[in-house]
Design a protein around this motif. Structure first.
Motif, PDB file in Angstrom:
ATOM      1  N   UNK A   1      50.018  49.182  19.461  1.00 14.70           N
ATOM      2  CA  UNK A   1      51.160  49.250  18.566  1.00 14.70           C
ATOM      3  C   UNK A   1      52.344  49.740  19.682  1.00 14.70           C
ATOM      4  N   UNK A   2      53.566  49.162  19.125  1.00 15.30           N
ATOM      5  CA  UNK A   2      54.545  49.639  20.117  1.00 15.30           C
ATOM      6  C   UNK A   2      54.866  50.786  20.673  1.00 15.30           C
ATOM      7  N   UNK A   3      54.613  50.915  22.213  1.00 11.11           N
ATOM      8  CA  UNK A   3      54.730  51.877  22.882  1.00 11.11           C
ATOM      9  C   UNK A   3      53.374  52.511  23.347  1.00 11.11           C
ATOM     10  N   UNK A   4      52.476  51.883  22.689  1.00  8.05           N
ATOM     11  CA  UNK A   4      50.880  52.595  23.159  1.00  8.05           C
ATOM     12  C   UNK A   4      49.926  51.201  23.309  1.00  8.05           C
ATOM     13  N   UNK A   5      49.462  51.350  24.829  1.00 11.47           N
ATOM     14  CA  UNK A   5      48.714  50.182  25.309  1.00 11.47           C
ATOM     15  C   UNK A   5      47.340  50.558  25.984  1.00 11.47           C
ATOM     16  N   UNK A   6      46.360  49.850  25.671  1.00  7.07           N
ATOM     17  CA  UNK A   6      45.103  50.158  26.256  1.00  7.07           C
ATOM     18  C   UNK A   6      44.743  49.109  27.125  1.00  7.07           C
ATOM     19  N   UNK A   7      44.013  49.606  28.404  1.00  9.44           N
ATOM     20  CA  UNK A   7      43.671  48.615  29.395  1.00  9.44           C
ATOM     21  C   UNK A   7      42.188  49.038  29.812  1.00  9.44           C
ATOM     22  N   UNK A   8      41.288  48.008  30.018  1.00 11.57           N
ATOM     23  CA  UNK A   8      40.163  48.092  30.329  1.00 11.57           C
ATOM     24  C   UNK A   8      39.658  47.079  31.519  1.00 11.57           C
ATOM     25  N   UNK A   9      39.415  47.485  33.022  1.00 16.79           N
ATOM     26  CA  UNK A   9      39.212  46.552  33.997  1.00 16.79           C
ATOM     27  C   UNK A   9      38.121  46.951  34.544  1.00 16.79           C
ATOM     28  N   UNK A  10      37.031  45.941  34.777  1.00 17.62           N
ATOM     29  CA  UNK A  10      35.696  46.208  35.228  1.00 17.62           C
ATOM     30  C   UNK A  10      35.542  45.151  36.504  1.00 17.62           C
ATOM     31  N   UNK A  11      35.202  45.495  37.633  1.00 19.05           N
ATOM     32  CA  UNK A  11      35.021  44.349  38.744  1.00 19.05           C
ATOM     33  C   UNK A  11      33.668  44.880  39.131  1.00 19.05           C
ATOM     34  N   UNK A  12      32.996  43.722  39.832  1.00 21.99           N
ATOM     35  CA  UNK A  12      31.649  44.028  40.350  1.00 21.99           C
ATOM     36  C   UNK A  12      31.697  43.146  41.963  1.00 21.99           C
ATOM     37  N   UNK A  13      31.165  43.754  43.016  1.00 20.07           N
ATOM     38  CA  UNK A  13      31.248  42.822  44.408  1.00 20.07           C
ATOM     39  C   UNK A  13      29.761  43.096  44.730  1.00 20.07           C
ATOM     40  N   UNK A  14      28.718  41.994  44.742  1.00 16.38           N
ATOM     41  CA  UNK A  14      27.441  41.892  45.339  1.00 16.38           C
ATOM     42  C   UNK A  14      27.549  41.469  46.665  1.00 16.38           C
ATOM     43  N   UNK A  15      26.480  42.413  47.439  1.00 19.47           N
ATOM     44  CA  UNK A  15      26.097  41.811  48.567  1.00 19.47           C
ATOM     45  C   UNK A  15      24.681  42.011  48.806  1.00 19.47           C
ATOM     46  N   UNK A  16      23.983  41.374  49.738  1.00 22.36           N
ATOM     47  CA  UNK A  16      22.459  41.886  49.649  1.00 22.36           C
ATOM     48  C   UNK A  16      22.284  43.288  50.080  1.00 22.36           C
ATOM     49  N   UNK A  17      23.000  44.112  50.875  1.00 22.42           N
ATOM     50  CA  UNK A  17      22.615  45.474  51.318  1.00 22.42           C
ATOM     51  C   UNK A  17      22.996  46.241  49.924  1.00 22.42           C
ATOM     52  N   UNK A  18      23.976  46.074  49.208  1.00 26.74           N
ATOM     53  CA  UNK A  18      24.477  47.034  48.104  1.00 26.74           C
ATOM     54  C   UNK A  18      25.280  46.157  47.208  1.00 26.74           C
ATOM     55  N   UNK A  19      25.449  46.873  45.975  1.00 26.50           N
ATOM     56  CA  UNK A  19      26.525  46.141  44.809  1.00 26.50           C
ATOM     57  C   UNK A  19      27.609  47.366  44.513  1.00 26.50           C
ATOM     58  N   UNK A  20      28.587  47.070  44.489  1.00 32.43           N
ATOM     59  CA  UNK A  20      29.757  48.047  44.162  1.00 32.43           C
ATOM     60  C   UNK A  20      30.278  47.713  42.665  1.00 32.43           C
TER      61      UNK A  20
END
Length: 322
Positions: free
Chosen positions: A255-274
């Motif tokens: 609503x006016x003046x009230x905001x929701x944000x959702x951010x998700x990111x994934x970084x994959x490499x063979x040693x590890x995934x973040x």
């Protein structure tokens, strides 16, 4: 009728017509011209028409000359309101052309939109402490190009000993193919003293697309290949690997003046995934000031030896929008 009589009649008719023509086109009397001049000096088309009508009534023999003189003046006269309107239109056109010129090209000059925040922080995981932080998130669109800049710095101390130190920055350049689809190039640098990594450098490119794009709700996804360089603190080994990056962002104006944000990111490499997730709720105070609550969750599938997989960061922020 004899030929002589006919010739005489034609001569008389021609003389009368010539006299009428001469009278109709001769100079009007000085008094008529003076009356018209007073009206001309006023510059008001309505006055000129009214005076010309009156003068023609007083001097009917000179009606054509009076009408021709008044019409010529009216044709040459441009009302002030028309001049103002034309000037305003020309100014608006010039400003539009200048704005379009500024919006053209990757190096175009145009204003930035974004926010600066100052936060109180509670952390758990590899750092369990209270800290303070500042962050900036800004974007600028220039024609088909959009520049995105982010930066943050978090610092915590306990008994005069640094218990948390995180900072980083990223730059992303988007090229918009249309209203919803874009290509991007992205580079980022992150340093966390207690993550087990000396620092992390990432560079990549890919495509993005808005699944929904509107004022109250927008949702976009993006992803592509990249390269991540990660020196490890203890072993001094370097994880230097090709990577795959994917992200999704949801912005919802509840609503006016009230905001929701959702951010998700994934970084994959063979040693590890973040995996990183940030959930935020922002409430407008007044003007350009807002308050915000956010929760960040980070998970490393195979962290350096002795480090935990999970970190969480809760923030309460004062935000200035620009």
């Amino acid at each position: 009728m004899t030929c002589k009589t006919l010739i005489s009649s034609l001569a008389i008719t021609a003389m009368l017509s010539s006299a009428a023509f001469a009278q109709d086109h001769q100079e009007m009397p000085d008094i008529a011209r003076a009356m018209l001049k007073v009206a001309y000096d006023s510059g008001d088309p309505a006055d000129i028409k009214a005076v010309a009508k009156a003068v023609k009534a007083v001097f009917p023999d000179y009606e054509s000359a009076i009408a021709a003189d008044a019409d010529a003046k009216l044709a040459a006269l441009s009302p002030p309101e028309e001049d103002a309107a034309k000037a305003q239109t020309a100014k608006a056109t010039l400003e539009t052309e200048q704005a379009q010129n500024k919006q053209h090209g990757v190096f175009a000059v145009s204003p930035w939109d974004g926010k600066i925040s100052a936060s109180g922080i509670l952390s758990s995981g590899n750092s369990e402490n209270a800290a303070v932080g500042v962050a900036v998130d800004a974007a600028r669109t220039a024609g088909a190009w959009t520049h995105n800049i982010k930066g943050y710095f978090d610092l915590g101390e306990s008994n005069n000993v640094t218990s948390q130190k995180r900072w980083g920055a990223s730059y992303k350049l988007d090229y918009n193919f249309g209203e919803r689809t874009y290509a991007y190039g992205r580079i980022s640098y992150d340093e966390d003293q207690f993550s087990g990594f000396d620092y992390r450098l990432f560079g990549g490119a890919g495509l993005g697309h808005y699944l929904f794009k509107g004022e109250p709700f927008s949702w976009k996804v993006e992803g592509g290949p990249g390269y991540r360089y990660s020196p490890i603190d203890i072993s001094r080994e370097v994880e230097s690997e090709l990577a795959l990056y994917a992200a999704t962002e949801i912005d919802w104006l509840i609503r006016e003046g009230l905001k929701f944000d959702q951010d998700v990111n994934v970084t994959w490499t063979s040693p590890t995934t973040t995996i990183q997730s940030v959930t935020a709720l922002t409430t407008k105070l007044w003007g350009d000031l807002s308050t915000g609550l956010s929760f960040e969750y980070r998970y490393e599938t195979d962290p350096p030896l002795g480090q935990e997989n999970t970190d969480t960061i809760a923030k309460a922020s004062l935000i200035y929008g620009f």
